[in-house]
Write a protein that holds these residues in place. Structure first.
Motif, PDB file in Angstrom:
ATOM      1  N   LEU A   1      42.249 -46.258  83.591  1.00 13.72           N
ATOM      2  CA  LEU A   1      42.340 -46.054  85.037  1.00 13.72           C
ATOM      3  C   LEU A   1      43.689 -46.520  85.581  1.00 13.72           C
ATOM      4  O   LEU A   1      44.262 -45.889  86.477  1.00 13.72           O
ATOM      5  CB  LEU A   1      41.199 -46.801  85.739  1.00 13.72           C
ATOM      6  CG  LEU A   1      39.780 -46.283  85.463  1.00 13.72           C
ATOM      7  CD1 LEU A   1      38.749 -47.214  86.068  1.00 13.72           C
ATOM      8  CD2 LEU A   1      39.604 -44.869  86.005  1.00 13.72           C
ATOM      9  N   ALA A   2      44.186 -47.628  85.030  1.00 17.23           N
ATOM     10  CA  ALA A   2      45.496 -48.113  85.470  1.00 17.23           C
ATOM     11  C   ALA A   2      46.600 -47.134  85.100  1.00 17.23           C
ATOM     12  O   ALA A   2      47.552 -46.921  85.870  1.00 17.23           O
ATOM     13  CB  ALA A   2      45.771 -49.482  84.863  1.00 17.23           C
ATOM     14  N   ALA A   3      46.486 -46.522  83.930  1.00 20.22           N
ATOM     15  CA  ALA A   3      47.482 -45.525  83.539  1.00 20.22           C
ATOM     16  C   ALA A   3      47.445 -44.316  84.465  1.00 20.22           C
ATOM     17  O   ALA A   3      48.497 -43.783  84.862  1.00 20.22           O
ATOM     18  CB  ALA A   3      47.244 -45.099  82.089  1.00 20.22           C
TER      19      ALA A   3
ATOM     20  N   GLU B   1      49.020 -61.939  87.173  1.00 19.75           N
ATOM     21  CA  GLU B   1      48.652 -63.320  86.889  1.00 19.75           C
ATOM     22  C   GLU B   1      47.136 -63.486  86.944  1.00 19.75           C
ATOM     23  O   GLU B   1      46.556 -64.256  86.162  1.00 19.75           O
ATOM     24  CB  GLU B   1      49.323 -64.264  87.893  1.00 19.75           C
ATOM     25  CG  GLU B   1      50.832 -64.336  87.773  1.00 19.75           C
ATOM     26  CD  GLU B   1      51.279 -64.875  86.425  1.00 19.75           C
ATOM     27  OE1 GLU B   1      50.502 -65.627  85.801  1.00 19.75           O
ATOM     28  OE2 GLU B   1      52.404 -64.537  85.982  1.00 19.75           O
ATOM     29  N   ALA B   2      46.494 -62.771  87.855  1.00 19.52           N
ATOM     30  CA  ALA B   2      45.033 -62.800  87.903  1.00 19.52           C
ATOM     31  C   ALA B   2      44.436 -62.203  86.637  1.00 19.52           C
ATOM     32  O   ALA B   2      43.425 -62.697  86.120  1.00 19.52           O
ATOM     33  CB  ALA B   2      44.538 -62.033  89.125  1.00 19.52           C
ATOM     34  N   LEU B   3      45.069 -61.152  86.125  1.00 21.91           N
ATOM     35  CA  LEU B   3      44.563 -60.542  84.903  1.00 21.91           C
ATOM     36  C   LEU B   3      44.750 -61.473  83.712  1.00 21.91           C
ATOM     37  O   LEU B   3      43.911 -61.511  82.798  1.00 21.91           O
ATOM     38  CB  LEU B   3      45.278 -59.208  84.664  1.00 21.91           C
ATOM     39  CG  LEU B   3      44.481 -58.136  83.908  1.00 21.91           C
ATOM     40  CD1 LEU B   3      43.176 -57.842  84.625  1.00 21.91           C
ATOM     41  CD2 LEU B   3      45.291 -56.868  83.767  1.00 21.91           C
ATOM     42  N   ARG B   4      45.833 -62.221  83.698  1.00 24.67           N
ATOM     43  CA  ARG B   4      46.017 -63.216  82.636  1.00 24.67           C
ATOM     44  C   ARG B   4      44.954 -64.310  82.727  1.00 24.67           C
ATOM     45  O   ARG B   4      44.471 -64.816  81.699  1.00 24.67           O
ATOM     46  CB  ARG B   4      47.423 -63.824  82.725  1.00 24.67           C
ATOM     47  CG  ARG B   4      48.545 -62.879  82.333  1.00 24.67           C
ATOM     48  CD  ARG B   4      49.845 -63.634  82.111  1.00 24.67           C
ATOM     49  NE  ARG B   4      50.930 -62.727  81.742  1.00 24.67           N
ATOM     50  CZ  ARG B   4      51.866 -62.286  82.580  1.00 24.67           C
ATOM     51  NH1 ARG B   4      51.850 -62.692  83.846  1.00 24.67           N
ATOM     52  NH2 ARG B   4      52.811 -61.464  82.165  1.00 24.67           N
TER      53      ARG B   4
ATOM     54  N   ASP C   1      47.343 -58.373  77.527  1.00 26.06           N
ATOM     55  CA  ASP C   1      48.293 -57.324  77.128  1.00 26.06           C
ATOM     56  C   ASP C   1      48.577 -56.372  78.293  1.00 26.06           C
ATOM     57  O   ASP C   1      49.737 -55.991  78.531  1.00 26.06           O
ATOM     58  CB  ASP C   1      47.725 -56.547  75.938  1.00 26.06           C
ATOM     59  CG  ASP C   1      47.589 -57.423  74.696  1.00 26.06           C
ATOM     60  OD1 ASP C   1      48.266 -58.475  74.643  1.00 26.06           O
ATOM     61  OD2 ASP C   1      46.819 -57.052  73.797  1.00 26.06           O
ATOM     62  N   ILE C   2      47.517 -55.987  79.003  1.00 31.30           N
ATOM     63  CA  ILE C   2      47.707 -55.095  80.160  1.00 31.30           C
ATOM     64  C   ILE C   2      48.528 -55.804  81.233  1.00 31.30           C
ATOM     65  O   ILE C   2      49.394 -55.193  81.886  1.00 31.30           O
ATOM     66  CB  ILE C   2      46.350 -54.643  80.707  1.00 31.30           C
ATOM     67  CG1 ILE C   2      45.596 -53.835  79.643  1.00 31.30           C
ATOM     68  CG2 ILE C   2      46.508 -53.815  81.971  1.00 31.30           C
ATOM     69  CD1 ILE C   2      44.197 -53.463  80.036  1.00 31.30           C
ATOM     70  N   ALA C   3      48.275 -57.104  81.435  1.00 33.80           N
ATOM     71  CA  ALA C   3      49.049 -57.858  82.419  1.00 33.80           C
ATOM     72  C   ALA C   3      50.533 -57.890  82.039  1.00 33.80           C
ATOM     73  O   ALA C   3      51.411 -57.740  82.896  1.00 33.80           O
ATOM     74  CB  ALA C   3      48.498 -59.277  82.531  1.00 33.80           C
ATOM     75  N   ASP C   4      50.826 -58.062  80.754  1.00 34.78           N
ATOM     76  CA  ASP C   4      52.230 -58.078  80.316  1.00 34.78           C
ATOM     77  C   ASP C   4      52.895 -56.722  80.531  1.00 34.78           C
ATOM     78  O   ASP C   4      54.064 -56.639  80.939  1.00 34.78           O
ATOM     79  CB  ASP C   4      52.301 -58.469  78.839  1.00 34.78           C
ATOM     80  CG  ASP C   4      51.852 -59.908  78.599  1.00 34.78           C
ATOM     81  OD1 ASP C   4      51.895 -60.696  79.564  1.00 34.78           O
ATOM     82  OD2 ASP C   4      51.440 -60.223  77.467  1.00 34.78           O
ATOM     83  N   ILE C   5      52.127 -55.653  80.258  1.00 28.53           N
ATOM     84  CA  ILE C   5      52.698 -54.315  80.421  1.00 28.53           C
ATOM     85  C   ILE C   5      53.015 -54.036  81.891  1.00 28.53           C
ATOM     86  O   ILE C   5      54.100 -53.556  82.240  1.00 28.53           O
ATOM     87  CB  ILE C   5      51.722 -53.256  79.851  1.00 28.53           C
ATOM     88  CG1 ILE C   5      51.579 -53.416  78.341  1.00 28.53           C
ATOM     89  CG2 ILE C   5      52.206 -51.851  80.183  1.00 28.53           C
ATOM     90  CD1 ILE C   5      50.485 -52.560  77.736  1.00 28.53           C
TER      91      ILE C   5
ATOM     92  N   LEU D   1      50.533 -47.994  78.621  1.00 28.04           N
ATOM     93  CA  LEU D   1      49.140 -48.242  78.965  1.00 28.04           C
ATOM     94  C   LEU D   1      48.197 -47.311  78.213  1.00 28.04           C
ATOM     95  O   LEU D   1      47.147 -47.744  77.718  1.00 28.04           O
ATOM     96  CB  LEU D   1      48.943 -48.079  80.473  1.00 28.04           C
ATOM     97  CG  LEU D   1      49.450 -49.221  81.368  1.00 28.04           C
ATOM     98  CD1 LEU D   1      49.323 -48.836  82.834  1.00 28.04           C
ATOM     99  CD2 LEU D   1      48.685 -50.506  81.091  1.00 28.04           C
ATOM    100  N   ARG D   2      48.557 -46.040  78.107  1.00 31.12           N
ATOM    101  CA  ARG D   2      47.720 -45.101  77.358  1.00 31.12           C
ATOM    102  C   ARG D   2      47.647 -45.485  75.890  1.00 31.12           C
ATOM    103  O   ARG D   2      46.584 -45.405  75.264  1.00 31.12           O
ATOM    104  CB  ARG D   2      48.278 -43.687  77.498  1.00 31.12           C
ATOM    105  CG  ARG D   2      48.064 -43.049  78.868  1.00 31.12           C
ATOM    106  CD  ARG D   2      46.567 -42.926  79.199  1.00 31.12           C
ATOM    107  NE  ARG D   2      45.804 -42.295  78.140  1.00 31.12           N
ATOM    108  CZ  ARG D   2      45.650 -40.992  77.996  1.00 31.12           C
ATOM    109  NH1 ARG D   2      46.216 -40.160  78.881  1.00 31.12           N
ATOM    110  NH2 ARG D   2      44.920 -40.492  77.022  1.00 31.12           N
ATOM    111  N   SER D   3      48.788 -45.907  75.343  1.00 35.00           N
ATOM    112  CA  SER D   3      48.804 -46.306  73.940  1.00 35.00           C
ATOM    113  C   SER D   3      47.927 -47.536  73.707  1.00 35.00           C
ATOM    114  O   SER D   3      47.193 -47.618  72.708  1.00 35.00           O
ATOM    115  CB  SER D   3      50.241 -46.589  73.504  1.00 35.00           C
ATOM    116  OG  SER D   3      50.272 -47.074  72.178  1.00 35.00           O
ATOM    117  N   ARG D   4      47.973 -48.496  74.640  1.00 28.61           N
ATOM    118  CA  ARG D   4      47.136 -49.703  74.487  1.00 28.61           C
ATOM    119  C   ARG D   4      45.667 -49.360  74.630  1.00 28.61           C
ATOM    120  O   ARG D   4      44.815 -49.904  73.911  1.00 28.61           O
ATOM    121  CB  ARG D   4      47.528 -50.743  75.536  1.00 28.61           C
ATOM    122  CG  ARG D   4      46.822 -52.085  75.343  1.00 28.61           C
ATOM    123  CD  ARG D   4      47.239 -52.732  74.052  1.00 28.61           C
ATOM    124  NE  ARG D   4      46.550 -53.974  73.807  1.00 28.61           N
ATOM    125  CZ  ARG D   4      45.665 -54.152  72.833  1.00 28.61           C
ATOM    126  NH1 ARG D   4      45.354 -53.147  72.010  1.00 28.61           N
ATOM    127  NH2 ARG D   4      45.093 -55.321  72.639  1.00 28.61           N
TER     128      ARG D   4
END
Length: 299
Positions: A166-168, A212-215, A228-232, A247-250
């Motif tokens: 969804l984020a992608a 930061e919330a996702l981390r 990982d998504i937060a870093d991306i 994002l799609r690859s992850r």
């Protein structure tokens, strides 16, 4: 020894043990200094922490036990697993206390039953077996918690995989880094999405970046995919990097990991059926083959 006297002795011992256990769980009397300070202050209604008085007795007993033994050597509290399944330390130690009490009393009840039937068993042996059974059952809630946490972690990973997709999609529509994480969280209604929504709301109120919330979610649920998504996404928020393909690859790699994990669990489940099926086959072979073999040797 008379069975009635033995039953009375075992009952008295059990009652004394329960009395000492309950007495140990009750908090000690107030300290003299704070008590004198309260005497010289204006009387006010006692204020308890929110929900403490409404908590079950077993949970409050678990909190008391945890506060007393959490610093003992070898005592560890699985905080991440508790956060994952949404339980408190008091609930865990309350369950451990209940299991220990049941394991401690079961041999004594068995001894009492057989004593009524006229079979005398040593009381010392019953107590020793009770201690060993209680100690073994003390760790049973930990194993149950680990299993439930593993299932919840797999469910959380699947939700994070959908969240990455969804984020992608949000990012490909030229949304900003903040919206890339906030808008997809509003789509889902599962418990993982609810926790993400709460963490993003706290971050917005604290004026902190959404990643930061996702981390924080990754740390609480012990799900590295969220970090990982937060870093991306943070790379897009700070450097303006294009992150749609990443994002799609992850998300695809998470799907592959989940498929491999499901296959491993299915293989483990199939292998666990080998022993029961083998034993059942041996029992059936003996059941049907014994009459023929006995008839051959009797001729």
């Amino acid at each position: 020894m008379n069975p009635l006297a033995l039953a009375l002795l075992i009952g008295a011992a059990m009652g004394g043990g329960v009395f000492l256990l309950v007495r140990e769980l009750f908090p000690a009397g107030p300290a003299l200094g704070p008590a004198l300070e309260r005497l010289h202050q204006t009387a006010t209604a006692p204020v308890s922490p929110e929900g403490e008085d409404k908590a079950p007795v077993l949970t409050r007993a678990g909190d008391t036990v945890a506060a007393r033994i959490r610093h003992w050597p070898g005592i560890t509290i699985p905080v991440k697993n508790l956060n994952l399944v949404g339980e408190s330390v008091g609930e865990l130690f309350g369950a451990k206390l209940l299991h220990f009490a049941v394991g401690l009393l079961l041999p004594s009840l068995f001894t009492l039953i057989v004593a009524m039937a006229g079979i005398q068993l040593p009381v010392v042996l019953s107590g020793l077996v009770g201690l060993l059974t209680g100690a073994a059952m003390w760790f049973l809630p930990d194993a149950q918690l680990a299993k439930r946490a593993a299932r919840a972690r797999a469910e959380a990973t699947q939700a994070i995989m959908a969240y990455a997709e969804l984020a992608a999609m949000e990012r490909v529509s030229s949304a900003g880094a903040q919206d890339t994480l906030e808008r997809p969280a509003e789509v889902g209604d599962g418990w993982v999405f609810q926790r993400i929504q709460a963490a993003l709301l706290r971050a917005r109120l604290d004026r902190a970046p959404a990643w930061e919330a996702l981390r924080q979610i990754s740390e609480e649920l012990d799900v590295p995919a969220a970090a990982d998504i937060a870093d991306i996404v943070s790379s897009a928020g700070t450097d303006g990097a294009a992150i749609y393909a990443t994002l799609r690859s992850r998300a695809e790699s998470l799907a592959d990991e989940q498929a491999a994990s499901e296959q491993a669990r299915a293989n483990a489940g199939s292998e666990s059926l080998v022993v029961p099926v083998t034993l059942l086959s041996m029992v059936l072979l003996v059941f049907f083959g014994f009459p023929a073999v006995a008839r051959i040797f009797s001729v």
